[in-house]
Design an enzyme around this catalytic site. Structure first.
Site, mmCIF file in Angstrom:
data_model
loop_
_atom_site.group_PDB
_atom_site.id
_atom_site.type_symbol
_atom_site.label_atom_id
_atom_site.label_comp_id
_atom_site.label_asym_id
_atom_site.label_seq_id
_atom_site.Cartn_x
_atom_site.Cartn_y
_atom_site.Cartn_z
ATOM 1 N N ILE A 159 0.845 -1.205 0.000
ATOM 2 C CA ILE A 159 0.000 0.000 0.000
ATOM 3 C C ILE A 159 0.879 1.253 0.000
ATOM 4 O O ILE A 159 0.633 2.210 -0.734
ATOM 5 C CB ILE A 159 -0.975 -0.015 1.199
ATOM 6 C CG1 ILE A 159 -1.923 -1.221 1.081
ATOM 7 C CG2 ILE A 159 -1.770 1.286 1.279
ATOM 8 C CD1 ILE A 159 -2.793 -1.484 2.303
ATOM 9 N N ARG A 242 -3.605 1.416 11.147
ATOM 10 C CA ARG A 242 -4.427 1.017 12.280
ATOM 11 C C ARG A 242 -4.374 2.115 13.325
ATOM 12 O O ARG A 242 -3.321 2.758 13.516
ATOM 13 C CB ARG A 242 -3.908 -0.300 12.895
ATOM 14 C CG ARG A 242 -4.344 -1.550 12.158
ATOM 15 C CD ARG A 242 -5.870 -1.740 12.207
ATOM 16 N NE ARG A 242 -6.333 -2.932 11.511
ATOM 17 C CZ ARG A 242 -6.797 -2.967 10.254
ATOM 18 N NH1 ARG A 242 -6.849 -1.854 9.541
ATOM 19 N NH2 ARG A 242 -7.243 -4.088 9.733
ATOM 20 N N GLU A 271 -11.989 2.448 17.557
ATOM 21 C CA GLU A 271 -13.051 2.838 16.633
ATOM 22 C C GLU A 271 -14.254 1.895 16.778
ATOM 23 O O GLU A 271 -14.062 0.723 17.130
ATOM 24 C CB GLU A 271 -12.529 2.854 15.177
ATOM 25 C CG GLU A 271 -12.090 1.508 14.626
ATOM 26 C CD GLU A 271 -11.511 1.614 13.209
ATOM 27 O OE1 GLU A 271 -10.512 2.332 13.026
ATOM 28 O OE2 GLU A 271 -12.077 0.969 12.311
ATOM 29 N N HIS A 289 -13.020 4.741 8.319
ATOM 30 C CA HIS A 289 -12.349 3.505 7.880
ATOM 31 C C HIS A 289 -12.830 3.077 6.479
ATOM 32 O O HIS A 289 -13.387 1.985 6.298
ATOM 33 C CB HIS A 289 -12.572 2.375 8.903
ATOM 34 C CG HIS A 289 -11.503 1.313 8.839
ATOM 35 N ND1 HIS A 289 -11.083 0.597 9.936
ATOM 36 C CD2 HIS A 289 -10.755 0.837 7.808
ATOM 37 C CE1 HIS A 289 -10.146 -0.269 9.585
ATOM 38 N NE2 HIS A 289 -9.934 -0.133 8.282
HETATM 39 C C1 DGY Z 1 -8.140 -4.361 6.228
HETATM 40 O O1 DGY Z 1 -8.475 -5.172 5.369
HETATM 41 O O2 DGY Z 1 -7.418 -4.643 7.165
HETATM 42 C C2 DGY Z 1 -8.617 -2.957 6.072
HETATM 43 O O3 DGY Z 1 -8.380 -2.190 7.192
HETATM 44 C C3 DGY Z 1 -10.083 -2.915 5.696
HETATM 45 O O4 DGY Z 1 -10.259 -1.690 5.039
#
Ligand code: DGY
Length: 323
Positions: A159, A242, A271, A289
């Site tokens: 990511i 997170r 959350e 989220h």
């Molecule tokens: C995950 O898949 O861990 C993501 O946080 C969901 O958006």
């Protein structure tokens, strides 16, 4: 032959649910109601596979239940910090996740938050909606340039690298990174990214700091009061990883005292309960989220779970086994 029994904790995209119905003796959660500990435990006792997701807490207390039928937790999501991995291991439970398919949607949300924070997007939206906007003037709501600025990525997995590409090729940003775990480092040439030897080195140089490390005991409060002190007063913090990676109270203090310029959050400690002190700050952009929340991505995540279940019941290697 009897179909395996599969339990799905929350509502999934319709096409994936249809496939589950075809293949398994499945219990769906069509009302999308958050389930209780007792319901999770009953699922572990009565189903061959349980498919939890990011918002379900599978703590040691939930997992340490007698007479379990379940052998696999096929998680809908890449992050699995909501499952007590040690307890699952002790209970001989397999865990799978859904990596790879949410890379771009999550990187897009990180870029969205970066742009919102830099250009005061959420604040501007609130101003217009509240009918307080007095019209254009040369010094109104001045903000920071994104193009050409330095983006510091903490964690450098899929990511982070997808975000780096969007930032570098789309916004001409200079990319620096620090990888706390030193793993998952797929370094790519096209980014001309510079590796920082310490988190402090990254924090002092970056105009935007974006978090991409997993949530676990090692990364809890990685961004604390001390780390925030290393950031520039003009810098912004973006978190799509997170919530626990950031010490929320320290962040509130840094934003209130203008120690840093702004923040953009998609994830939160505890959350969906957000402290009022965050909600009332103007220099923060808040999303619920949404990282992977496109229909295509959520469907692909469901398909990944289907692949893991199919392999598990066929006794073949699991594509995404975590433990
Ligand atoms: C995950 O898949 O861990 C993501 O946080 C969901 O958006």
């Amino acid at each position: 032959m009897k179909k395996p029994k599969v339990f799905i904790t929350r509502k999934w995209p319709a096409t994936v649910e249809a496939k589950l119905i075809e293949r398994y003796d499945v219990t769906l959660n069509l009302d999308d109601r958050p389930l209780s500990t007792a319901e999770f435990q009953s699922a572990l006792q009565n189903y061959d596979a349980v498919c939890p997701t990011v918002c379900d807490t599978f703590s040691a207390d939930v997992l340490n239940i007698a007479n379990k039928r379940c052998k696999i937790l096929a998680n809908f999501g890449v992050g699995f910090n909501h499952i007590d991995v040690k307890a699952a291991q002790a209970q001989h439970l397999i865990i799978t996740n859904t990596p790879g398919v949410l890379t771009h949607s999550t990187a897009d949300i990180a870029m969205t938050l970066l742009l919102m924070s830099a250009r005061r997007g959420a604040e501007g939206d609130r101003l217009v909606r509240s009918k307080q906007w007095q019209g254009w003037c040369p010094t109104h709501m001045l903000s920071s340039n994104v193009t050409g600025a330095t983006l510091g990525l903490i964690g450098f997995g899929r990511i982070a690298q997808a975000m780096a590409r969007k930032a570098h090729h789309g916004f001409d940003m200079n990319i620096i990174y620090f990888n706390p775990s030193q793993t998952n480092e797929y370094v790519v040439d096209d980014l001309q990214a510079t590796r920082c030897d310490s988190i402090e080195a990254l924090l002092t140089q970056a105009d935007f700091v974006s978090l991409h490390c997993p949530g676990n005991a090692e990364t809890k409060h990685l961004i604390n009061a001390d780390a925030l002190q290393h950031m520039q007063p003009t810098a912004h913090l973006i978190n799509t990883a997170r919530g626990d990676v950031v010490d929320t109270q320290a962040l509130i203090h840094a934003l209130t005292t203008k120690q840093i310029a702004g923040a953009g959050l998609d994830v939160y400690e505890g959350e969906p309960n957000i402290p009022d002190a965050l909600l009332t700050l103007d220099n923060i952009s808040l999303l619920p989220h949404l990282g992977s929340a496109t229909l295509a991505t959520r469907t692909a995540m469901g398909e990944k779970v289907l692949d893991n279940l199919a392999a598990f019941f066929a006794g073949t290697p699991l594509p995404d086994q975590v433990i």
